[in-house]
Design a protein around this motif. Sequence first.
Motif, PDB file in Angstrom:
ATOM      1  N   VAL A  64       0.867  -1.336   0.051  1.00 20.58           N
ATOM      2  CA  VAL A  64      -0.104  -0.122  -0.006  1.00 20.58           C
ATOM      3  C   VAL A  64       0.908   1.140  -0.051  1.00 20.58           C
ATOM      4  CG1 VAL A  64      -0.151   0.059   2.363  1.00 20.58           C
ATOM      5  CG2 VAL A  64      -1.774   1.197   1.250  1.00 20.58           C
ATOM      6  N   VAL A 108      -4.516   6.779   1.939  1.00 20.84           N
ATOM      7  CA  VAL A 108      -4.240   5.735   0.930  1.00 20.84           C
ATOM      8  C   VAL A 108      -4.246   6.380  -0.441  1.00 20.84           C
ATOM      9  CG1 VAL A 108      -4.489   3.392   0.187  1.00 20.84           C
ATOM     10  CG2 VAL A 108      -4.728   3.977   2.489  1.00 20.84           C
ATOM     11  N   SER A 139      -2.875   4.301  -3.120  1.00 16.23           N
ATOM     12  CA  SER A 139      -2.866   3.016  -3.996  1.00 16.23           C
ATOM     13  C   SER A 139      -2.739   1.945  -3.644  1.00 16.23           C
ATOM     14  CB  SER A 139      -2.054   3.264  -5.451  1.00 16.23           C
ATOM     15  OG  SER A 139      -0.884   3.304  -5.146  1.00 16.23           O
ATOM     16  N   VAL A 140      -3.003   0.687  -4.065  1.00 16.42           N
ATOM     17  CA  VAL A 140      -2.582  -0.417  -3.298  1.00 16.42           C
ATOM     18  C   VAL A 140      -2.146  -1.357  -4.573  1.00 16.42           C
ATOM     19  CG1 VAL A 140      -4.169  -0.313  -1.340  1.00 16.42           C
ATOM     20  CG2 VAL A 140      -4.882  -1.486  -3.356  1.00 16.42           C
ATOM     21  N   ALA A 147     -10.348  -2.833  -3.332  1.00 20.01           N
ATOM     22  CA  ALA A 147      -9.667  -2.266  -2.149  1.00 20.01           C
ATOM     23  C   ALA A 147     -10.620  -1.575  -1.234  1.00 20.01           C
ATOM     24  CB  ALA A 147      -8.641  -1.241  -2.534  1.00 20.01           C
ATOM     25  N   CYS A 178      -6.709   4.648  -5.376  1.00 24.70           N
ATOM     26  CA  CYS A 178      -7.653   4.728  -4.508  1.00 24.70           C
ATOM     27  C   CYS A 178      -8.067   6.325  -4.511  1.00 24.70           C
ATOM     28  CB  CYS A 178      -7.057   4.358  -2.939  1.00 24.70           C
ATOM     29  SG  CYS A 178      -6.670   2.656  -3.104  1.00 24.70           S
ATOM     30  N   VAL A 212      -5.995  -1.901   5.043  1.00 27.13           N
ATOM     31  CA  VAL A 212      -6.778  -1.972   3.576  1.00 27.13           C
ATOM     32  C   VAL A 212      -6.919  -3.475   3.277  1.00 27.13           C
ATOM     33  CG1 VAL A 212      -6.394  -1.916   1.253  1.00 27.13           C
ATOM     34  CG2 VAL A 212      -5.543   0.243   2.909  1.00 27.13           C
TER      35      VAL A 212
END
Length: 809
Positions: free
Chosen positions: A707, A714, A716-717, A735, A768, A792
């Motif tokens: 992550v 957050v 992005s993952v 996500a 995200c 997450v």
Amino acid sequence: MAATPVTDLDAHIDEAIAALELERKVRLLTGAAMFALRGEPAIGLAPMILSDGPTGVRGAEFVGGRIACLLPNATLLAQHWDTAVTEEAGALLADEAAAQRVHVVLGPTINLHRTPLGGRLFEAYGEDPLLTGELAAAYVRGLQEKGIAATPKHFLANESETDRTTADSVVDERTLREVYLLPFEIVVDRADPWAVMASYNLVNGVPATEHAELLDGVLKGEWRYRGLVMSDWFATTSTAASANGGLDLVMPGPGGPWEGRLVAAVRDGRVAESTVDEHVRRLLRLAHRVGALGTQREWPTDLPAPDGLYRRRQLRRLAAGGMTVLVNRNETLPLASSGTVALIGRHAVETVAQGGGSARVRPPHVVSIADGMVAALGADRVSVADGVEVRRHPTAPPPEALRDPEDGRPGMRVTARDAAGAVLGSRHVERAEVLLSPGGWLESAATVELSAEVVLDRPTRMRVGVRGLGEWVFRAGQRRDTANLRGTGALGEGVLVPHAWTADLELRPGDRIIAAVRPGGDHSLLGLVARPAPRPAAEVISAATRAARDADVAVVVVGLTEEQETEGLDKSTLALPGEQDALVAAVAAVAPRTVVVVNAATPVLMPWLDRVDAVLLAGLPGQEAGDAVAAALLGEVEPAGRLVTTFPARDGDGPAWSPVPVGDRVAYAEGTAVGYRGWFREGMPEPLFWFGHGLGYTTWEYGEGDVTVHRDVVRSVAVTLTNTGRRPGREVVQAYLRPADPAEPVRLIGWTAAHLAPGETARVEVPCDIRTQRMWDAEAGGWEPLPAGGAVLIARGLGDVRVTLPLIG
């Protein structure tokens, strides 16, 4: 294409406003007709046409209008979880609008699935505000890039149909901001819709059409929205309050609470003329955008036909790809390339392609699932058995079931007479229903006569009758009856859910139905009923089990109808209507394998789930329904859809249940924990299927995830994804943020799709959204970030979390 751009549009519009006296300005702010706006030659303003959406462009005629494409319903499109799909749908509808010279499409519907009982959920995208907002923004872009205005609706908190014109949606400010305003905020930010529709209901005691805090304060103020705000049809009940509250256009017209009364309100100082000027400014900006101000737009003439091969293939793909595999034991689906199929159920032979209400369109055809499966597999492999009765109320028969007694064409004859019985007019009508409305050709009729010959090749026991408000005299064969169908006066009752009277009797080839009515309202749908009388359920189920026992696989098609999925009414149960559950159970007890296809857009109960081998949610698939279902069952198109709403296992389960007002109030007591957000909390029962669930036709392995966080948000993952099955497939990687504070519900923060071949591995990144990672501070009147920490969840739906990534608090 749209009109030639004006060098300084605002200055041009100011000059146009200055050239008009007050009465002529006010005249523009109420509709000229049910679906039309006035022109004003003095300033180069052409009339504009509006049409209902969102799954087809019906045109200005409510009944019997032009043939148009019927798209898959909104939840089925949303189950792709793909903004490219909704943008494609918007572009298709723009072409359909252009073909009918329609300037404004009344859609998309972006209210949320707050409770599964909502009657109009089939028009909306789901229970999540982020998913809804992003899909709707793409739909709007698809329409408006071709010069057709979109109209996101219904603003705001319009999640119930029961008493929708009087109900007060009671919602705390934080819930409004974080959940119900969010889809509109995303659409305004990412797509700049040219119009927005204010809803019927009240919001915290104030009618939505005069809610200055929401319309002027949030929409036009905070979000800097420059488009037009119109009312829902007949929703405006005030003059000064709505004009001062941010409403720009009253629909429909002529008449209504503005026009002369608004002129008077300006004259006596209750409304400033500058306020009227601002409404006209927004109307003229809309007109410029759609090519109705100044240089007029040129309408294309070479667009694909609704029944042409290009559109048919396109609509088949859009429908089949969003269908969702809910259960698939022992790889029952896709169906084998050999063997026999017993296709069973009323929805197999009379497939429901669209929901009820104002969004209905007249498609070129609806391919039934029976026709689609026979075309795909051949008549030698498919046996078809009708199912149990699924409707309590009759619908209009297909045109080919009746013929005009005067000219023999499919449809019926409509004759209008005055009070003395003299004929005012007589017309052939292709459909077995006609609309009585102000300004229509039947407006001055004292009586309306509907007549048709029933098309039969042998004596048949038929269920015949009439639909619509009024005092009826009915004759069929040797029988004569009277029926007085009275309404309650509720808005839309005579059109959206018309009352009916029927009788079962033996008819012979050549017998006619003649029904005369003294209409019981200004707006009323009048029609005939003619269909074979239903057989006893036990007899139907017995025939179905015989067919199932002799086949290699039984495909039972069940579902809802426009009686449950419709504008104007909410459901009272999620149970399938009629004896459909008994039908499935009986077939599953004798068939070697049983597949259930659910022809419904919204959740249904499945008491037989453990006894069947596979379940495919087919939604309301539009005009190519049967071909799309066949393509999905046979694996020609992977039904890679993911659910956009949670399916309860029992009536009454979930964070919100009844949509019915209590003392005129609909209390949004669950707050921000709507849908899956509330289901995911400790102590809640397990749903039948989770939001985001869908199996497709292959299997997936999730590897290491990570992550990216910036300033406690957050961004992005990423996760390693492998297709471990034997078929290529599409996976939707989801996500979710589970906040550190257990009082804060889980929420979707992003998703992305990956297409992988068997054995292929890829690193998939999910961007995200920061808007779902904030809280509204009602006391301070502003946003603040969620407390740091939590986790997450990377998932295939909330019932199948594959990777958990803790966040440092």
